[in-house]
Design a protein around this motif. Sequence first.
Motif, PDB file in Angstrom:
ATOM      1  N   TYR A 279     -17.012  17.558 -11.882  1.00 54.19           N
ATOM      2  CA  TYR A 279     -16.014  18.019 -10.913  1.00 54.19           C
ATOM      3  C   TYR A 279     -14.901  17.000 -10.791  1.00 54.19           C
ATOM      4  CZ  TYR A 279     -19.072  21.856  -9.918  1.00 54.19           C
ATOM      5  OH  TYR A 279     -19.819  22.998 -10.061  1.00 54.19           O
ATOM      6  N   THR A 280     -13.700  17.521 -10.515  1.00 49.27           N
ATOM      7  CA  THR A 280     -12.545  16.629 -10.523  1.00 49.27           C
ATOM      8  C   THR A 280     -11.335  17.322  -9.913  1.00 49.27           C
ATOM      9  OG1 THR A 280     -11.300  15.103 -11.934  1.00 49.27           O
ATOM     10  CG2 THR A 280     -11.705  17.315 -12.832  1.00 49.27           C
ATOM     11  N   ASN A 281     -10.242  16.568  -9.849  1.00 47.37           N
ATOM     12  CA  ASN A 281      -8.962  17.129  -9.424  1.00 47.37           C
ATOM     13  C   ASN A 281      -8.359  17.868 -10.623  1.00 47.37           C
ATOM     14  OD1 ASN A 281      -6.047  17.282  -8.997  1.00 47.37           O
ATOM     15  ND2 ASN A 281      -6.436  16.032  -7.180  1.00 47.37           N
TER      16      ASN A 281
ATOM     17  N   SER B 243      -5.202  16.350 -12.144  1.00 46.62           N
ATOM     18  CA  SER B 243      -5.249  14.975 -12.656  1.00 46.62           C
ATOM     19  C   SER B 243      -4.809  14.983 -14.123  1.00 46.62           C
ATOM     20  CB  SER B 243      -6.684  14.447 -12.551  1.00 46.62           C
ATOM     21  OG  SER B 243      -7.553  15.260 -13.342  1.00 46.62           O
ATOM     22  N   ARG B 244      -4.737  13.796 -14.696  1.00 45.30           N
ATOM     23  CA  ARG B 244      -4.398  13.730 -16.131  1.00 45.30           C
ATOM     24  C   ARG B 244      -5.378  14.561 -16.959  1.00 45.30           C
ATOM     25  NH1 ARG B 244      -4.560   7.943 -19.018  1.00 45.30           N
ATOM     26  NH2 ARG B 244      -6.477   7.986 -17.778  1.00 45.30           N
ATOM     27  N   LYS B 245      -6.684  14.373 -16.690  1.00 46.17           N
ATOM     28  CA  LYS B 245      -7.688  15.130 -17.463  1.00 46.17           C
ATOM     29  C   LYS B 245      -7.566  16.618 -17.195  1.00 46.17           C
ATOM     30  CE  LYS B 245     -10.998  13.159 -14.740  1.00 46.17           C
ATOM     31  NZ  LYS B 245     -10.105  13.093 -13.551  1.00 46.17           N
TER      32      LYS B 245
ATOM     33  N   GLU C  89     -26.303   4.679 -12.490  1.00 49.21           N
ATOM     34  CA  GLU C  89     -25.566   5.923 -12.679  1.00 49.21           C
ATOM     35  C   GLU C  89     -25.976   6.639 -13.981  1.00 49.21           C
ATOM     36  OE1 GLU C  89     -24.448   6.596  -9.890  1.00 49.21           O
ATOM     37  OE2 GLU C  89     -22.318   6.148  -9.693  1.00 49.21           O
TER      38      GLU C  89
ATOM     39  N   GLN D 103      -4.765  12.920  -7.525  1.00 49.41           N
ATOM     40  CA  GLN D 103      -5.363  12.062  -8.549  1.00 49.41           C
ATOM     41  C   GLN D 103      -4.459  11.899  -9.765  1.00 49.41           C
ATOM     42  OE1 GLN D 103      -9.025  13.341 -10.667  1.00 49.41           O
ATOM     43  NE2 GLN D 103     -10.002  11.585  -9.708  1.00 49.41           N
ATOM     44  N   SER D 104      -4.337  10.671 -10.202  1.00 48.91           N
ATOM     45  CA  SER D 104      -3.599  10.241 -11.392  1.00 48.91           C
ATOM     46  C   SER D 104      -2.101  10.070 -11.160  1.00 48.91           C
ATOM     47  CB  SER D 104      -3.823  11.168 -12.608  1.00 48.91           C
ATOM     48  OG  SER D 104      -5.175  11.502 -12.763  1.00 48.91           O
TER      49      SER D 104
ATOM     50  N   ARG E 259     -12.257   8.621 -19.453  1.00 44.47           N
ATOM     51  CA  ARG E 259     -12.637   8.103 -18.147  1.00 44.47           C
ATOM     52  C   ARG E 259     -14.084   8.495 -17.864  1.00 44.47           C
ATOM     53  NH1 ARG E 259     -10.300  12.049 -19.911  1.00 44.47           N
ATOM     54  NH2 ARG E 259      -8.265  11.659 -19.008  1.00 44.47           N
ATOM     55  N   THR E 260     -14.685   7.748 -16.929  1.00 42.59           N
ATOM     56  CA  THR E 260     -16.064   8.061 -16.531  1.00 42.59           C
ATOM     57  C   THR E 260     -16.052   9.138 -15.448  1.00 42.59           C
ATOM     58  OG1 THR E 260     -16.556   5.721 -16.858  1.00 42.59           O
ATOM     59  CG2 THR E 260     -18.216   7.023 -15.715  1.00 42.59           C
ATOM     60  N   VAL E 261     -16.930  10.105 -15.568  1.00 43.76           N
ATOM     61  CA  VAL E 261     -17.163  11.079 -14.483  1.00 43.76           C
ATOM     62  C   VAL E 261     -18.677  11.253 -14.348  1.00 43.76           C
ATOM     63  CG1 VAL E 261     -14.984  12.337 -14.790  1.00 43.76           C
ATOM     64  CG2 VAL E 261     -17.037  13.109 -15.990  1.00 43.76           C
ATOM     65  N   LEU E 262     -19.088  11.951 -13.295  1.00 43.89           N
ATOM     66  CA  LEU E 262     -20.514  12.163 -13.068  1.00 43.89           C
ATOM     67  C   LEU E 262     -20.913  13.578 -13.465  1.00 43.89           C
ATOM     68  CD1 LEU E 262     -21.012  10.383  -9.621  1.00 43.89           C
ATOM     69  CD2 LEU E 262     -21.515   9.481 -11.896  1.00 43.89           C
TER      70      LEU E 262
HETATM   71  C1  LIG Z   1     -19.145   5.728 -12.257  1.00 41.72           C
HETATM   72  C2  LIG Z   1     -17.886   6.545 -12.061  1.00 41.72           C
HETATM   73  C3  LIG Z   1     -17.997   7.876 -11.721  1.00 41.72           C
HETATM   74  C4  LIG Z   1     -16.850   8.655 -11.558  1.00 41.72           C
HETATM   75  N1  LIG Z   1     -17.003   9.986 -11.293  1.00 41.72           N
HETATM   76  C5  LIG Z   1     -15.900  10.763 -11.220  1.00 41.72           C
HETATM   77  C6  LIG Z   1     -16.035  12.189 -11.077  1.00 41.72           C
HETATM   78  O1  LIG Z   1     -17.150  12.750 -11.063  1.00 41.72           O
HETATM   79  N2  LIG Z   1     -14.901  12.932 -10.981  1.00 41.72           N
HETATM   80  C7  LIG Z   1     -13.651  12.353 -11.036  1.00 41.72           C
HETATM   81  O2  LIG Z   1     -12.670  13.082 -10.939  1.00 41.72           O
HETATM   82  N3  LIG Z   1     -13.496  11.026 -11.202  1.00 41.72           N
HETATM   83  C8  LIG Z   1     -14.585  10.222 -11.297  1.00 41.72           C
HETATM   84  N4  LIG Z   1     -14.442   8.857 -11.490  1.00 41.72           N
HETATM   85  C9  LIG Z   1     -13.064   8.311 -11.593  1.00 41.72           C
HETATM   86  C10 LIG Z   1     -12.529   8.567 -13.006  1.00 41.72           C
HETATM   87  O3  LIG Z   1     -13.083   7.619 -13.911  1.00 41.72           O
HETATM   88  C11 LIG Z   1     -10.982   8.513 -13.097  1.00 41.72           C
HETATM   89  O4  LIG Z   1     -10.491   7.310 -12.545  1.00 41.72           O
HETATM   90  C12 LIG Z   1     -10.315   9.683 -12.375  1.00 41.72           C
HETATM   91  O5  LIG Z   1     -11.027  10.887 -12.527  1.00 41.72           O
HETATM   92  C13 LIG Z   1      -8.877   9.888 -12.897  1.00 41.72           C
HETATM   93  O6  LIG Z   1      -8.925  10.153 -14.280  1.00 41.72           O
HETATM   94  P1  LIG Z   1      -7.646  10.729 -15.071  1.00 41.72           P
HETATM   95  O7  LIG Z   1      -6.423  10.081 -14.468  1.00 41.72           O
HETATM   96  O8  LIG Z   1      -7.846  10.329 -16.491  1.00 41.72           O
HETATM   97  O9  LIG Z   1      -7.645  12.218 -14.874  1.00 41.72           O
HETATM   98  C14 LIG Z   1     -15.561   8.062 -11.679  1.00 41.72           C
HETATM   99  C15 LIG Z   1     -15.463   6.703 -12.032  1.00 41.72           C
HETATM  100  C16 LIG Z   1     -16.609   5.968 -12.229  1.00 41.72           C
HETATM  101  C17 LIG Z   1     -16.477   4.519 -12.645  1.00 41.72           C
END
Ligand SMILES: Cc1cc2nc3c(=O)[nH]c(=O)nc-3n(C[C@H](O)[C@H](O)[C@H](O)COP(=O)(O)O)c2cc1C
Length: 221
Positions: A79-81, A84-86, A46, A143-144, A64-67
Amino acid sequence: MDPQHDLRAMRLSYDRDTLVEADLRADPLGQFRHWLADAIAEAVVEPNAMVVSTVTPQGVPSARTVLLKDVDARGFAFYTNLRSRKGHDLASTPRAAAVFPWLPLHRQVIVIGEAVEVSRDEAGSYFASRPHGSQIGAWASRQSEVITDRAVIDERYADLLARFPDEVPLPDFWGGWIIVPESVEFWQGRESRLHDRLRYRRVRDGGLDDAGAWVVERLSP
Ligand SMILES: Cc1cc2nc3c(=O)[nH]c(=O)nc-3n(C[C@H](O)[C@H](O)[C@H](O)COP(=O)(O)O)c2cc1C
């Protein structure tokens, strides 16, 4: 054996490479692309994963990890919800830090800056490129939020699969953020913990349209 002892004995000597001022590209985007290409070539798992930190208005941090899904002159997009918390953190305090931990290369990159939401058009076109299952998954997850058990999410997924068998619309609660860098640090591990740290920092002349220029500073390891 006391696991504490194991942790204390664990250390690598960082000796893979060096980073000197003369090696740097003119701007951090060029340098980032160069190191990302190395991470991909070295088969880092990754390579586009980054650990993003946000903060609440009360100063409570989370990470937290995101891509990373786009990197261009604007910055680093993921990209994300949005609820969510973030998402809540960024809506109220639009600032973030991101760390790319490219450990097999003995490198890390740290980006800090303002966070700007991507346009609905851009979010829509990225959402449309995702696999169908991931699109349904985005709809299914608040999410979250705390849920009682796994079944909650599996049932919601099954219902949504029936509702959207083909095209899946962009949820209004889903989108992206761009971290617009104010600083980007490139860290190369060196022997005896005398690491190389070169940081690009944006300096502005104060004008409204001023995008700034980059200065490079070496930081003590
Ligand atoms: C390798 C990896 C990639 C991830 N990529 C994403 C992502 O692109 N977007 C996302 O919303 N969460 C991703 N997640 C999940 C987040 O780490 C996290 O659990 C989720 O976004 C909720 O975070 P929050 O509650 O702090 O908002 C990924 C987790 C891992 C381990």
